[in-house]
Write a protein that holds these residues in place. Structure first.
Motif, PDB file in Angstrom:
ATOM      1  N   THR A   1       0.832  -1.197   0.000  1.00 12.10           N
ATOM      2  CA  THR A   1       0.000   0.000   0.000  1.00 12.10           C
ATOM      3  C   THR A   1       0.866   1.246   0.000  1.00 12.10           C
ATOM      4  O   THR A   1       0.616   2.198  -0.738  1.00 12.10           O
ATOM      5  CB  THR A   1      -0.928  -0.023   1.236  1.00 12.10           C
ATOM      6  OG1 THR A   1      -1.747  -1.194   1.161  1.00 12.10           O
ATOM      7  CG2 THR A   1      -1.811   1.206   1.299  1.00 12.10           C
TER       8      THR A   1
ATOM      9  N   LEU B   1       2.572   2.065  -3.386  1.00 15.26           N
ATOM     10  CA  LEU B   1       1.669   2.757  -4.307  1.00 15.26           C
ATOM     11  C   LEU B   1       1.455   4.206  -3.877  1.00 15.26           C
ATOM     12  O   LEU B   1       1.424   5.116  -4.705  1.00 15.26           O
ATOM     13  CB  LEU B   1       0.331   2.021  -4.386  1.00 15.26           C
ATOM     14  CG  LEU B   1       0.377   0.683  -5.133  1.00 15.26           C
ATOM     15  CD1 LEU B   1      -0.963  -0.028  -5.017  1.00 15.26           C
ATOM     16  CD2 LEU B   1       0.724   0.897  -6.599  1.00 15.26           C
TER      17      LEU B   1
ATOM     18  N   ARG C   1       5.439  10.603 -10.900  1.00 20.93           N
ATOM     19  CA  ARG C   1       4.443   9.540 -10.873  1.00 20.93           C
ATOM     20  C   ARG C   1       4.178   8.887 -12.238  1.00 20.93           C
ATOM     21  O   ARG C   1       4.199   7.666 -12.361  1.00 20.93           O
ATOM     22  CB  ARG C   1       3.142  10.137 -10.324  1.00 20.93           C
ATOM     23  CG  ARG C   1       1.930   9.277 -10.497  1.00 20.93           C
ATOM     24  CD  ARG C   1       0.640  10.099 -10.284  1.00 20.93           C
ATOM     25  NE  ARG C   1      -0.480   9.366 -10.792  1.00 20.93           N
ATOM     26  CZ  ARG C   1      -1.559   8.992 -10.073  1.00 20.93           C
ATOM     27  NH1 ARG C   1      -1.658   9.341  -8.823  1.00 20.93           N
ATOM     28  NH2 ARG C   1      -2.506   8.293 -10.611  1.00 20.93           N
TER      29      ARG C   1
ATOM     30  N   PHE D   1      -5.066   3.685   3.174  1.00 19.51           N
ATOM     31  CA  PHE D   1      -5.406   2.570   2.288  1.00 19.51           C
ATOM     32  C   PHE D   1      -6.122   3.047   1.020  1.00 19.51           C
ATOM     33  O   PHE D   1      -5.988   2.439  -0.041  1.00 19.51           O
ATOM     34  CB  PHE D   1      -6.229   1.527   3.049  1.00 19.51           C
ATOM     35  CG  PHE D   1      -5.447   0.907   4.170  1.00 19.51           C
ATOM     36  CD1 PHE D   1      -4.512  -0.094   3.903  1.00 19.51           C
ATOM     37  CD2 PHE D   1      -5.599   1.342   5.478  1.00 19.51           C
ATOM     38  CE1 PHE D   1      -3.755  -0.650   4.934  1.00 19.51           C
ATOM     39  CE2 PHE D   1      -4.845   0.787   6.508  1.00 19.51           C
ATOM     40  CZ  PHE D   1      -3.931  -0.210   6.235  1.00 19.51           C
ATOM     41  N   ASP D   2      -6.857   4.150   1.118  1.00 18.02           N
ATOM     42  CA  ASP D   2      -7.566   4.680  -0.053  1.00 18.02           C
ATOM     43  C   ASP D   2      -6.605   5.195  -1.127  1.00 18.02           C
ATOM     44  O   ASP D   2      -6.840   5.017  -2.316  1.00 18.02           O
ATOM     45  CB  ASP D   2      -8.496   5.832   0.363  1.00 18.02           C
ATOM     46  CG  ASP D   2      -9.713   5.317   1.125  1.00 18.02           C
ATOM     47  OD1 ASP D   2     -10.088   4.157   0.905  1.00 18.02           O
ATOM     48  OD2 ASP D   2     -10.267   6.073   1.938  1.00 18.02           O
ATOM     49  N   ALA D   3      -5.534   5.867  -0.686  1.00 25.36           N
ATOM     50  CA  ALA D   3      -4.601   6.476  -1.643  1.00 25.36           C
ATOM     51  C   ALA D   3      -4.042   5.418  -2.584  1.00 25.36           C
ATOM     52  O   ALA D   3      -3.922   5.626  -3.790  1.00 25.36           O
ATOM     53  CB  ALA D   3      -3.470   7.183  -0.893  1.00 25.36           C
ATOM     54  N   ALA D   4      -3.719   4.259  -2.047  1.00 25.23           N
ATOM     55  CA  ALA D   4      -3.119   3.195  -2.863  1.00 25.23           C
ATOM     56  C   ALA D   4      -4.100   2.678  -3.896  1.00 25.23           C
ATOM     57  O   ALA D   4      -3.726   2.399  -5.044  1.00 25.23           O
ATOM     58  CB  ALA D   4      -2.653   2.059  -1.967  1.00 25.23           C
ATOM     59  N   ALA D   5      -5.359   2.539  -3.506  1.00 28.42           N
ATOM     60  CA  ALA D   5      -6.354   1.998  -4.439  1.00 28.42           C
ATOM     61  C   ALA D   5      -6.479   2.900  -5.659  1.00 28.42           C
ATOM     62  O   ALA D   5      -6.618   2.425  -6.787  1.00 28.42           O
ATOM     63  CB  ALA D   5      -7.704   1.849  -3.730  1.00 28.42           C
ATOM     64  N   GLU D   6      -6.385   4.205  -5.424  1.00 25.28           N
ATOM     65  CA  GLU D   6      -6.508   5.171  -6.525  1.00 25.28           C
ATOM     66  C   GLU D   6      -5.315   5.034  -7.482  1.00 25.28           C
ATOM     67  O   GLU D   6      -5.481   5.017  -8.709  1.00 25.28           O
ATOM     68  CB  GLU D   6      -6.590   6.581  -5.928  1.00 25.28           C
ATOM     69  CG  GLU D   6      -6.838   7.695  -6.925  1.00 25.28           C
ATOM     70  CD  GLU D   6      -5.538   8.371  -7.332  1.00 25.28           C
ATOM     71  OE1 GLU D   6      -5.418   8.702  -8.517  1.00 25.28           O
ATOM     72  OE2 GLU D   6      -4.653   8.555  -6.474  1.00 25.28           O
ATOM     73  N   VAL D   7      -4.118   4.887  -6.930  1.00 22.03           N
ATOM     74  CA  VAL D   7      -2.934   4.750  -7.795  1.00 22.03           C
ATOM     75  C   VAL D   7      -2.992   3.435  -8.566  1.00 22.03           C
ATOM     76  O   VAL D   7      -2.712   3.385  -9.765  1.00 22.03           O
ATOM     77  CB  VAL D   7      -1.631   4.794  -6.964  1.00 22.03           C
ATOM     78  CG1 VAL D   7      -0.420   4.577  -7.858  1.00 22.03           C
ATOM     79  CG2 VAL D   7      -1.530   6.124  -6.233  1.00 22.03           C
ATOM     80  N   ARG D   8      -3.398   2.378  -7.876  1.00 24.34           N
ATOM     81  CA  ARG D   8      -3.422   1.082  -8.540  1.00 24.34           C
ATOM     82  C   ARG D   8      -4.414   1.103  -9.712  1.00 24.34           C
ATOM     83  O   ARG D   8      -4.142   0.541 -10.773  1.00 24.34           O
ATOM     84  CB  ARG D   8      -3.803  -0.024  -7.540  1.00 24.34           C
ATOM     85  CG  ARG D   8      -3.707  -1.386  -8.169  1.00 24.34           C
ATOM     86  CD  ARG D   8      -3.246  -2.487  -7.254  1.00 24.34           C
ATOM     87  NE  ARG D   8      -3.292  -3.727  -7.998  1.00 24.34           N
ATOM     88  CZ  ARG D   8      -2.238  -4.370  -8.451  1.00 24.34           C
ATOM     89  NH1 ARG D   8      -1.034  -3.922  -8.183  1.00 24.34           N
ATOM     90  NH2 ARG D   8      -2.360  -5.463  -9.157  1.00 24.34           N
TER      91      ARG D   8
ATOM     92  N   SER E   1      -5.044   3.541 -11.573  1.00 23.69           N
ATOM     93  CA  SER E   1      -4.480   4.308 -12.682  1.00 23.69           C
ATOM     94  C   SER E   1      -3.377   3.540 -13.412  1.00 23.69           C
ATOM     95  O   SER E   1      -2.795   4.031 -14.370  1.00 23.69           O
ATOM     96  CB  SER E   1      -3.949   5.652 -12.198  1.00 23.69           C
ATOM     97  OG  SER E   1      -2.759   5.470 -11.473  1.00 23.69           O
ATOM     98  N   MET E   2      -3.056   2.335 -12.952  1.00 24.23           N
ATOM     99  CA  MET E   2      -2.048   1.512 -13.633  1.00 24.23           C
ATOM    100  C   MET E   2      -2.648   0.752 -14.818  1.00 24.23           C
ATOM    101  O   MET E   2      -1.948   0.035 -15.504  1.00 24.23           O
ATOM    102  CB  MET E   2      -1.398   0.534 -12.653  1.00 24.23           C
ATOM    103  CG  MET E   2      -0.433   1.209 -11.687  1.00 24.23           C
ATOM    104  SD  MET E   2       0.163   0.080 -10.386  1.00 24.23           S
ATOM    105  CE  MET E   2       1.297  -0.957 -11.327  1.00 24.23           C
TER     106      MET E   2
ATOM    107  N   LEU F   1      -3.545  -0.242 -18.307  1.00 23.91           N
ATOM    108  CA  LEU F   1      -2.879   0.081 -19.561  1.00 23.91           C
ATOM    109  C   LEU F   1      -3.904   0.282 -20.671  1.00 23.91           C
ATOM    110  O   LEU F   1      -4.947  -0.370 -20.696  1.00 23.91           O
ATOM    111  CB  LEU F   1      -1.936  -1.060 -19.959  1.00 23.91           C
ATOM    112  CG  LEU F   1      -0.782  -1.322 -18.995  1.00 23.91           C
ATOM    113  CD1 LEU F   1       0.050  -2.474 -19.487  1.00 23.91           C
ATOM    114  CD2 LEU F   1       0.080  -0.081 -18.849  1.00 23.91           C
TER     115      LEU F   1
ATOM    116  N   ALA G   1      -2.497  11.040 -15.037  1.00 25.28           N
ATOM    117  CA  ALA G   1      -3.063  11.308 -13.700  1.00 25.28           C
ATOM    118  C   ALA G   1      -3.977  12.514 -13.754  1.00 25.28           C
ATOM    119  O   ALA G   1      -3.766  13.414 -14.523  1.00 25.28           O
ATOM    120  CB  ALA G   1      -1.929  11.557 -12.719  1.00 25.28           C
TER     121      ALA G   1
END
Lengths: 336, 336
Positions: A201, A204, A213, B277-284, B286-287, B289, B336
């Motif tokens: 976590t 990320l 980023r 934990f929320d921040a990571a979900a947002e980045v993931r 955006s991965m 492709l 982003a």
């Protein structure tokens, strides 16, 4: 009323499941496929209806499910609902039903079971299985193939109740068992599950907050995707695991902070950092598993010392079978 | 003497490789399979002999390899040997040879190239490919299939030299290219490669030093094995990456320490931790492709501003083809 002490260890013909999420649903599907009679209750109707079409006997309440007197009743709600479910089960469970659960923390759950007066028929369980998905629609019997389950023993755990859950897990559920006290379990999963979730976590989050980023995500190779896969778990689910196991997670985070600070300090000072990298290589090498065809030894659990015998027998091995008085243990990896 | 400025961008018929390890060997194998003439030097004889059997023209020295005047000379030694190799190449390189490398850090390598007087013919490169294995025997052309390469541009990078390396990477090497300055590259790989290696290493170290080590390793599921796979890299190789990129790694480690400390403090105080934990979900998310069949746009690199055009064009896209004056760029993920 039949007490839990009258249970015969390995008789598992009917299983009850509370909550048909990823794990509860996978358990139900697998047991139906193995010819076990599965009864279930779920808080929302669509999953329960889908499970009925898949061969599960639906119940309209936990009370009704308890009245079916399953040999084992498995509680698989989200962690945040576990205490309420345990209270409801305690109010209605009867007969020779043994209660177990699938929660990823064990001190909080076994404390709740004790508080509800369920100790004599309760054996805590935690399957090390799952995906980053959730819900009955994502459940799949195959995620339990060969899964490692932790079962907990406490000073008042009933031997026959333990053997019955062990027989269920190593029999129709197709898993293997490592035995631990709740506190030791929680310390171990903090290390191999909860803190790894936190690290993934944070990786990320670090990328997300960086100026570079876009380039970073564009360059991310398979190793980054592998290393952060668990961060694809729903944030609320990860949060619940970490919060419910805070007592074990926090000391590991403090050690991690000390390690990373020492590494950053040494890098900044141009001092040697080789030891940090050597330690990991040694641990990784010790993760080699013994061959699955290695023979299992039979351990008879009798007398007052059976809990210690179990803990001893599974220090370097896994229970791969259980009957009414014995367990079969296979060594799984070289001891440290 | 032909200067690097006389290079025609996309002519790559003969490639030289210095050091036939995992990456150098994989490059050599792939180019031989693609019909490119491959020349190589390696410090130890057995790998060079094996490569000769695989169709590579062996050389007894870097001087001899340089005398073959390859269109591109790729330097793929261990990072700790890179500065010496660059010095040796600078002493012998001639003709229209363009020099590139495969090092996982770029500031140190491009500084060394500049210091050796190679700037006019040097284009830094970093393939985001590899396994935890090492050596020619572990090399495999397939690890380069679709690999993401970073190529560096600096204020004095030669356009034709850049286009030639881009043509090699996107042509016979089967990769795609993201362009960055050396410093931005190093900041990005600190985030998606070096710090992830450190985290995986620390996870294993934390388990190794714990009282519950045996149980923890026994319970470790697939997610732990995935998350620590990169820690299977040879400790000296990981150490070299981290040490050579210390300037970019240390600030990320400091941010990680702050994140983990804040999380531990909040857990201890029973305060909310959901945001972490929320921040990571947002980045993931955006991965994701873009589809590989999406059309590519052609960008003509002319005039003085070509370096900025390239950096712009690859901010949300990858170079998937290059000829003597243009690059083809395909958008790869939502910005982003």
């Amino acid at each position: 009323m039949v007490t839990a002490a009258a249970v015969t260890g390995a008789t598992v013909r009917r299983v009850g499941v509370v909550s048909l999420g990823l794990i509860g649903g996978s358990v139900a599907r697998r047991l139906v496929a193995e010819g076990v009679e599965v009864h279930a209750w779920n808080p929302s109707a669509p999953a329960l209806e889908a499970a009925e079409r898949d061969g599960v006997v639906p119940h309209a309440s936990i009370a009704s499910l308890c009245a079916a007197e399953p040999d084992v009743l498995l509680l698989a709600p989200p962690l945040r609902a576990m205490a309420d479910v345990i209270g409801e089960v305690a109010a209605h469970v009867r007969g020779a039903t043994v209660v177990t659960d699938a929660g990823s923390v064990k001190v909080a759950v076994t404390d709740a079971a004790r508080g509800a007066g369920l100790s004599a028929r309760f054996v805590g369980a935690h399957p090390m299985a799952g995906t980053e998905q959730a819900g009955y629609e994502a459940s799949d019997a195959r995620i339990l193939d060969g899964a490692r389950w932790a079962l907990t023993v406490e000073p008042d755990t009933d031997r026959d109740a333990f053997l019955r859950v062990a027989a269920l897990v190593t029999g129709p559920l197709g898993g293997v068992v490592r035995v631990a006290t709740p506190a030791v379990h929680d310390a171990a999963v903090a290390l191999v599950s909860h803190v790894p979730h936190v690290f993934a976590t944070d990786l990320l989050g670090l990328v997300g907050g960086a100026d570079v980023r876009d380039l970073a995500l564009a360059l991310a190779a398979g190793s980054f995707r592998d290393g952060t896969r668990v961060a694809g778990t729903h944030p609320r689910r990860t949060e619940a695991m970490v919060v419910d196991n805070a007592a074990a997670v926090v000391p590991v985070l403090r050690r991690a902070v000390a390690d990373l600070t020492a590494l950053a300090d040494a890098l900044e000072a141009g001092e040697p950092v080789g030891e940090f990298f050597d330690a990991a290589a040694e641990v990784r090498a010790s993760m080699r598993l013994a061959a699955p065809e290695d023979p299992a030894a039979t351990v008879t659990l009798d007398g007052d010392g059976w809990r210690e015998e179990l803990l001893d027998a599974t220090r370097t091995g896994l229970v791969v079978g259980a009957d009414t008085a014995t367990v079969s243990v296979r060594v799984t990896h070289a001891p440290a």
